[in-house]
Write a protein that holds these residues in place. Structure first.
Motif, short mmCIF file in Angstrom:
data_model
loop_
_atom_site.label_atom_id
_atom_site.label_comp_id
_atom_site.label_asym_id
_atom_site.label_seq_id
_atom_site.Cartn_x
_atom_site.Cartn_y
_atom_site.Cartn_z
N TYR A 59 31.58 -13.24 -10.37
CA TYR A 59 30.72 -12.15 -9.95
C TYR A 59 30.74 -11.08 -11.03
O TYR A 59 31.74 -10.90 -11.73
CB TYR A 59 31.18 -11.56 -8.61
CG TYR A 59 31.13 -12.54 -7.48
CD1 TYR A 59 29.94 -12.83 -6.83
CD2 TYR A 59 32.29 -13.18 -7.05
CE1 TYR A 59 29.89 -13.73 -5.79
CE2 TYR A 59 32.26 -14.09 -6.00
CZ TYR A 59 31.05 -14.36 -5.38
OH TYR A 59 31.01 -15.26 -4.34
N TYR A 60 29.63 -10.34 -11.13
CA TYR A 60 29.47 -9.35 -12.17
C TYR A 60 28.89 -8.06 -11.62
O TYR A 60 28.11 -8.07 -10.66
CB TYR A 60 28.53 -9.86 -13.26
CG TYR A 60 29.00 -11.11 -13.94
CD1 TYR A 60 29.80 -11.04 -15.09
CD2 TYR A 60 28.67 -12.36 -13.46
CE1 TYR A 60 30.24 -12.18 -15.71
CE2 TYR A 60 29.12 -13.52 -14.08
CZ TYR A 60 29.90 -13.42 -15.21
OH TYR A 60 30.35 -14.55 -15.84
N ALA A 61 29.28 -6.96 -12.24
CA ALA A 61 28.61 -5.70 -11.96
C ALA A 61 27.15 -5.80 -12.40
O ALA A 61 26.82 -6.48 -13.37
CB ALA A 61 29.29 -4.55 -12.71
N ASP A 62 26.27 -5.11 -11.67
CA ASP A 62 24.85 -5.17 -11.98
C ASP A 62 24.56 -4.75 -13.43
O ASP A 62 23.64 -5.27 -14.06
CB ASP A 62 24.06 -4.28 -11.03
CG ASP A 62 23.96 -4.84 -9.63
OD1 ASP A 62 23.65 -4.07 -8.71
OD2 ASP A 62 24.20 -6.05 -9.46
N SER A 63 25.36 -3.84 -13.95
CA SER A 63 25.12 -3.31 -15.28
C SER A 63 25.33 -4.34 -16.39
O SER A 63 24.85 -4.14 -17.51
CB SER A 63 26.02 -2.10 -15.53
OG SER A 63 27.39 -2.45 -15.38
N VAL A 64 26.04 -5.44 -16.10
CA VAL A 64 26.34 -6.42 -17.14
C VAL A 64 25.80 -7.80 -16.83
O VAL A 64 25.92 -8.71 -17.68
CB VAL A 64 27.85 -6.51 -17.41
CG1 VAL A 64 28.43 -5.14 -17.71
CG2 VAL A 64 28.59 -7.16 -16.25
N LYS A 65 25.19 -8.00 -15.68
CA LYS A 65 24.65 -9.31 -15.32
C LYS A 65 23.65 -9.79 -16.36
O LYS A 65 22.79 -9.05 -16.81
CB LYS A 65 23.98 -9.26 -13.95
CG LYS A 65 24.94 -9.21 -12.79
CD LYS A 65 24.19 -9.17 -11.46
CE LYS A 65 25.15 -9.11 -10.29
NZ LYS A 65 24.44 -9.00 -9.00
N GLY A 66 23.78 -11.06 -16.72
CA GLY A 66 22.90 -11.65 -17.70
C GLY A 66 23.32 -11.42 -19.13
O GLY A 66 22.75 -12.04 -20.04
N ARG A 67 24.30 -10.56 -19.36
CA ARG A 67 24.77 -10.26 -20.71
C ARG A 67 26.22 -10.65 -20.93
O ARG A 67 26.59 -11.07 -22.03
CB ARG A 67 24.60 -8.77 -21.01
CG ARG A 67 23.16 -8.28 -20.92
CD ARG A 67 23.02 -6.85 -21.41
NE ARG A 67 23.81 -5.91 -20.60
CZ ARG A 67 24.80 -5.16 -21.08
NH1 ARG A 67 25.13 -5.22 -22.37
NH2 ARG A 67 25.46 -4.34 -20.28
N PHE A 68 27.06 -10.51 -19.91
CA PHE A 68 28.49 -10.80 -20.03
C PHE A 68 28.82 -12.08 -19.27
O PHE A 68 28.21 -12.39 -18.24
CB PHE A 68 29.33 -9.67 -19.43
CG PHE A 68 29.32 -8.38 -20.21
CD1 PHE A 68 28.42 -8.16 -21.25
CD2 PHE A 68 30.22 -7.38 -19.88
CE1 PHE A 68 28.42 -6.96 -21.95
CE2 PHE A 68 30.23 -6.18 -20.57
CZ PHE A 68 29.33 -5.97 -21.60
#
Length: 123
Positions: A59-68
């Motif tokens: 799971y990822y924070a919205d701010s990094v989804k698709g990049r991290f």
């Protein structure tokens, strides 16, 4: 006692990439879900990403989804954070830690904070 050492940070231009590593000692990481956090200058520590004990769920924070991308290699007792398309707002000290429990947006962290590794993204 679990000890964690973060590495891989540095200075990078916007749009660039870095790969952070979190090396554990004292205990096997396979016991824990693992997470990355970051703390930007003048701000509170925030959740970035979490991976379950097997690496099968992330799971990822919205701010990094698709990049991290968070990953782990339990055999090497190491957790990674691949950071692509970096932005100046990603500038922070990055920390890893194990989770007592986690959700899709947070990790209740162990008392095993390391020194972190500084990521600075220039524009």
């Amino acid at each position: 006692q679990l000890q964690l050492v973060e590495s891989g940070g540095g200075l990078v231009q916007a749009g660039g990439s870095l790969r952070l590593s979190c090396a554990a000692s004292g205990q096997s990481l396979e016991r824990y879900a693992m997470a990355w956090f970051r703390q930007a200058p003048g701000k509170e520590r925030e959740f970035v990403a979490v991976i379950d004990w097997s690496g099968g769920r992330t799971y990822y924070a919205d701010s990094v989804k698709g990049r991290f991308t968070i990953s782990r290699d339990n055999a090497k007792n190491t957790v990674y954070l691949q950071m692509n398309s970096l932005k100046p707002e990603d500038t922070a000290v990055y920390y890893c830690n194990g989770c007592n429990y986690y959700t899709d947006y947070d990790c209740n962290a162990l008392d095993a904070w390391g020194q972190g590794t500084l990521v600075t993204v220039s524009s």
